[in-house]
Design an enzyme around this catalytic site. Structure first.
Site, short mmCIF file in Angstrom:
data_model
loop_
_atom_site.label_atom_id
_atom_site.label_comp_id
_atom_site.label_asym_id
_atom_site.label_seq_id
_atom_site.Cartn_x
_atom_site.Cartn_y
_atom_site.Cartn_z
N ILE A 28 63.82 -1.13 -154.57
CA ILE A 28 64.15 -0.40 -153.34
C ILE A 28 64.31 1.10 -153.65
O ILE A 28 63.80 1.96 -152.92
CB ILE A 28 65.45 -0.96 -152.70
N LEU A 95 72.65 1.08 -155.26
CA LEU A 95 71.69 -0.03 -155.27
C LEU A 95 71.84 -0.89 -156.52
O LEU A 95 71.21 -1.95 -156.62
CB LEU A 95 70.26 0.53 -155.26
N ARG A 181 75.49 -20.57 -157.88
CA ARG A 181 74.58 -19.75 -157.09
C ARG A 181 75.35 -18.73 -156.25
O ARG A 181 74.92 -17.61 -156.04
CB ARG A 181 73.75 -20.66 -156.17
N TYR A 184 77.02 -14.53 -156.75
CA TYR A 184 76.46 -13.25 -156.28
C TYR A 184 76.96 -12.94 -154.87
O TYR A 184 77.50 -11.87 -154.60
CB TYR A 184 74.94 -13.36 -156.33
N LYS A 188 79.44 -9.89 -153.71
CA LYS A 188 78.98 -8.91 -152.71
C LYS A 188 79.93 -8.90 -151.52
O LYS A 188 80.23 -7.85 -150.96
CB LYS A 188 77.57 -9.27 -152.23
N ASN A 213 65.49 -10.15 -147.45
CA ASN A 213 64.23 -10.34 -148.17
C ASN A 213 63.20 -9.24 -147.94
O ASN A 213 62.16 -9.47 -147.30
CB ASN A 213 63.66 -11.74 -147.87
N LYS A 250 54.94 -22.97 -157.48
CA LYS A 250 55.98 -24.00 -157.58
C LYS A 250 56.92 -23.94 -156.38
O LYS A 250 57.55 -22.91 -156.14
CB LYS A 250 56.79 -23.78 -158.87
N VAL A 252 60.24 -24.98 -154.88
CA VAL A 252 61.55 -25.51 -155.27
C VAL A 252 62.06 -26.46 -154.18
O VAL A 252 62.12 -26.08 -153.00
CB VAL A 252 62.54 -24.34 -155.48
N1 LIG Z 1 65.12 -6.56 -152.40
C1 LIG Z 1 65.80 -7.28 -151.51
O1 LIG Z 1 65.24 -7.95 -150.66
C2 LIG Z 1 67.30 -7.28 -151.50
C3 LIG Z 1 67.91 -8.23 -150.69
C4 LIG Z 1 69.31 -8.24 -150.61
C5 LIG Z 1 70.05 -7.31 -151.31
N2 LIG Z 1 69.44 -6.40 -152.08
C6 LIG Z 1 70.31 -5.45 -152.80
O2 LIG Z 1 69.70 -4.17 -152.85
C7 LIG Z 1 69.97 -3.54 -154.10
C8 LIG Z 1 68.67 -3.11 -154.78
O3 LIG Z 1 67.83 -4.23 -154.93
P1 LIG Z 1 66.38 -4.17 -155.58
O4 LIG Z 1 65.59 -5.24 -154.94
O5 LIG Z 1 65.87 -2.78 -155.57
O6 LIG Z 1 66.72 -4.64 -157.07
P2 LIG Z 1 66.26 -4.04 -158.48
O7 LIG Z 1 66.75 -4.98 -159.53
O8 LIG Z 1 64.81 -3.73 -158.46
O9 LIG Z 1 67.06 -2.66 -158.57
C9 LIG Z 1 68.37 -2.54 -159.05
C10 LIG Z 1 68.38 -1.37 -160.03
O10 LIG Z 1 69.73 -1.16 -160.46
C11 LIG Z 1 69.72 -0.83 -161.84
N3 LIG Z 1 71.02 -1.17 -162.41
C12 LIG Z 1 71.60 -2.39 -162.48
N4 LIG Z 1 72.79 -2.31 -163.12
C13 LIG Z 1 72.94 -1.01 -163.49
C14 LIG Z 1 73.95 -0.32 -164.19
N5 LIG Z 1 75.02 -0.96 -164.67
N6 LIG Z 1 73.81 1.00 -164.38
C15 LIG Z 1 72.72 1.65 -163.93
N7 LIG Z 1 71.72 1.04 -163.25
C16 LIG Z 1 71.83 -0.28 -163.04
C17 LIG Z 1 68.61 -1.69 -162.42
O11 LIG Z 1 68.14 -1.18 -163.66
C18 LIG Z 1 67.57 -1.65 -161.31
O12 LIG Z 1 66.63 -0.61 -161.54
C19 LIG Z 1 70.82 -4.54 -154.89
O13 LIG Z 1 72.17 -4.22 -154.73
C20 LIG Z 1 70.52 -5.87 -154.24
O14 LIG Z 1 71.61 -6.77 -154.37
C21 LIG Z 1 68.07 -6.38 -152.22
O1 LIG Z 2 58.71 -19.84 -157.69
C1 LIG Z 2 59.55 -19.94 -156.76
C2 LIG Z 2 60.60 -18.99 -156.54
C3 LIG Z 2 61.47 -19.17 -155.48
N1 LIG Z 2 61.35 -20.24 -154.65
C4 LIG Z 2 62.24 -20.39 -153.47
O2 LIG Z 2 61.97 -19.30 -152.59
C5 LIG Z 2 63.14 -18.93 -151.85
C6 LIG Z 2 63.37 -17.44 -151.94
O3 LIG Z 2 63.70 -17.11 -153.26
P1 LIG Z 2 63.99 -15.61 -153.78
O4 LIG Z 2 63.87 -15.65 -155.26
O5 LIG Z 2 63.16 -14.62 -153.09
O6 LIG Z 2 65.53 -15.39 -153.44
P2 LIG Z 2 66.46 -15.71 -152.19
O7 LIG Z 2 65.81 -15.39 -150.90
O8 LIG Z 2 66.96 -17.11 -152.33
O9 LIG Z 2 67.65 -14.73 -152.50
C7 LIG Z 2 67.46 -13.32 -152.47
O10 LIG Z 2 67.98 -12.95 -151.26
C8 LIG Z 2 68.38 -11.64 -151.00
C9 LIG Z 2 68.87 -10.84 -152.17
O11 LIG Z 2 70.26 -10.69 -152.17
C10 LIG Z 2 68.40 -11.24 -153.50
O12 LIG Z 2 67.28 -10.46 -153.79
C11 LIG Z 2 68.16 -12.71 -153.66
O13 LIG Z 2 69.43 -13.28 -153.84
C12 LIG Z 2 64.26 -19.84 -152.38
O14 LIG Z 2 64.39 -20.95 -151.53
C13 LIG Z 2 63.74 -20.30 -153.74
O15 LIG Z 2 64.26 -21.54 -154.14
C14 LIG Z 2 60.32 -21.17 -154.86
O16 LIG Z 2 60.19 -22.16 -154.12
N2 LIG Z 2 59.46 -20.99 -155.91
#
Ligand SMILES: NC(=O)c1ccc[n+]([C@@H]2O[C@H](COP(=O)([O-])OP(=O)(O)OC[C@H]3O[C@@H](n4cnc5c(N)ncnc54)[C@H](O)[C@@H]3O)[C@@H](O)[C@H]2O)c1
Ligand SMILES: O=c1ccn([C@@H]2O[C@H](COP(=O)(O)OP(=O)(O)O[C@H]3OC[C@@H](O)[C@H](O)[C@H]3O)[C@@H](O)[C@H]2O)c(=O)[nH]1
Length: 389
Positions: A28, A95, A181, A184, A188, A213, A250, A252
């Protein structure tokens, strides 16, 4: 590029600000930095332990925004520079997190520390220095839907009151403690409560984002190429990896869980509106998702298979998916959210924002990127053992 004439949703000119973005090197963060550099005059102090995903924004020095982005390699767990960087900025966006489900039940301590303990100083420094905070939470704080506890054949399961997730009225429903599970989601939730309390008791300006997502290019890693071979990323990267390697996807527990997926570029528009409209965003918790893009994971696998065949020109496997139990795939302590439909009322009212991109279109652009970025590297990696034997 940035012009003096940019105005907010109330017609007021937008003043350039400095943003301290923690976790800027992630999925992000990289898209948000790109948007801020290309379309706004704001400055970014980009903090992360990695910068691979934003290298293209940092080098060369001749980039038009070179003086507006500065990378600081630091781990927020143990770096005394954190407070001064927060103090130098007008706004902090946090983030940083461990956010891949494969870690929640296998590394619950790291997960809880990362999502709760490590975020506490960020909240404290923002509150203590009167700085605004935009904190990234998750849709996982809702946990399971109320409807999932109804009998399978109950007609109430069709009633949105039993499954639509609303910021100010839906409960947070997690499984038992042994289902790790939820480590997290629970961490949060507690950091959300801490931030909310800092707002209520100490007047801190905050916005909480609950992403549903978000997917697109640069999400996570492809195991064995730009991440560990045994690593398990989120579903987009898992399925991309399977498609690139011509392996079945795969599913799940049969892939019956439902998700709504939103294109990262749509979601970033919402974040920019929050950044630039503090009066409308402060004190709010926002769902950010696309309720129109709901599929079961099985349907996602089928659509990704079809889209990948189109963009790669390679035929799909005769049997494109296989079922696998969650215990085999994730290990003991895994559990799942059944369904995630975001209520969009609040973000729509406060920021007038709506998602635009259909699931097919976002998969087409994302899988085109995955194919272009990884297909050759996978070919070489899989050819190697044969060449040396
Ligand atoms: N992508 C999504 O759909 C999604 C969904 C729900 C929540 N979020 C939240 O959004 C945020 C960003 O998600 P993302 O998908 O970009 O994940 P991401 O893992 O790509 O990015 C997180 C970044 O934080 C950095 N980081 C982690 N711990 C650190 C630390 N101690 N010090 C410095 N940097 C650190 C990591 O190196 C990484 O680059 C997270 O808080 C995540 O929980 C994302
Ligand atoms: O290879 C795979 C991977 C995942 N899955 C399934 O696909 C679904 C989505 O899985 P993701 O790995 O994208 O993660 P989830 O949607 O469960 O959780 C995510 O939601 C929002 C954020 O907070 C996090 O980025 C993450 O927790 C789950 O039901 C998982 O069991 C598969 O069936 N096959």
């Amino acid at each position: 590029m940035a012009s003096e004439k940019r105005v907010d949703l109330d017609g007021n000119p937008i003043k350039p600000i400095t943003i301290c973005m923690i976790g800027a090197g992630g999925f992000i963060g990289s898209h948000l930095c790109e948007k801020l550099m290309a379309e706004t005059p704001h400055k970014v102090l980009a903090l992360d332990v990695y910068n691979d995903k934003i290298k293209h924004l940092l080098e060369p020095d001749s980039l038009p925004w070179a003086d507006r982005i500065q990378f600081h390699r630091l781990n927020i767990k143990n770096d005394s520079r954190l407070e001064s960087l927060i103090r130098m900025a007008d706004l902090t966006i946090n983030l940083a997190a461990i956010c891949t489900p494969a870690d929640y039940n296998t590394r619950p301590l790291d997960t809880i520390y990362s999502n709760f303990i490590d975020a506490i100083p960020v909240v404290k420094y923002c509150s203590g220095n009167n700085k605004r905070l935009i904190h990234f939470s998750t849709c996982e704080v809702y946990g399971k839907t109320i409807g999932s506890f109804l009998p399978k054949d109950s007609p109430l399961r069709q009633d949105p009151a039993y499954y639509v997730l609303s910021e100010n009225s839906s409960p947070c429903i997690f499984g038992p403690i042994e289902k790790q599970r939820w480590s997290y989601a629970c961490a949060k939730q507690l950091i959300e409560r801490l931030i909310y309390a800092e707002g209520a008791e100490n007047g801190m300006d905050f916005t909480i984002v609950r992403p549903f997502n978000w997917i697109g290019p640069r999400m996570d890693f492809i195991p064995g190429i730009d991440g560990p071979s045994e690593g398990v990323p989120r579903v987009l990267a898992c399925f991309s990896n399977n498609l690139l390697r011509h392996e079945p996807l795969k599913l799940v527990d049969g892939g019956q869980s439902q998700r709504t997926f939103i294109y990262i570029k749509d979601a970033i528009e919402a974040v920019l509106l929050m950044i630039e409209n503090p009066a409308r965003a402060n004190g709010q918790i926002f769902n950010v998702g696309n309720p129109n893009n709901e599929v079961t994971v099985k349907q996602l696998a089928e659509m990704m298979t079809e889209v990948y065949a189109k963009v790669s020109g390679e035929p799909s496997l005769e049997k494109p998916t296989i079922d696998i139990s969650s215990e085999e795939f994730y290990g003991v302590g895994y559990d799942d959210s059944d369904k995630r439909i975001p209520d969009m009322t609040i973000i729509n009212k406060q920021l007038g924002w709506n998602p635009k991109t259909s699931l097919w279109d976002l998969l087409e652009s994302t899988l085109t990127y995955q194919h272009r970025t990884y297909a050759e590297a996978i070919k070489q990696a899989t050819a190697k053992p044969a060449a040396t034997s």
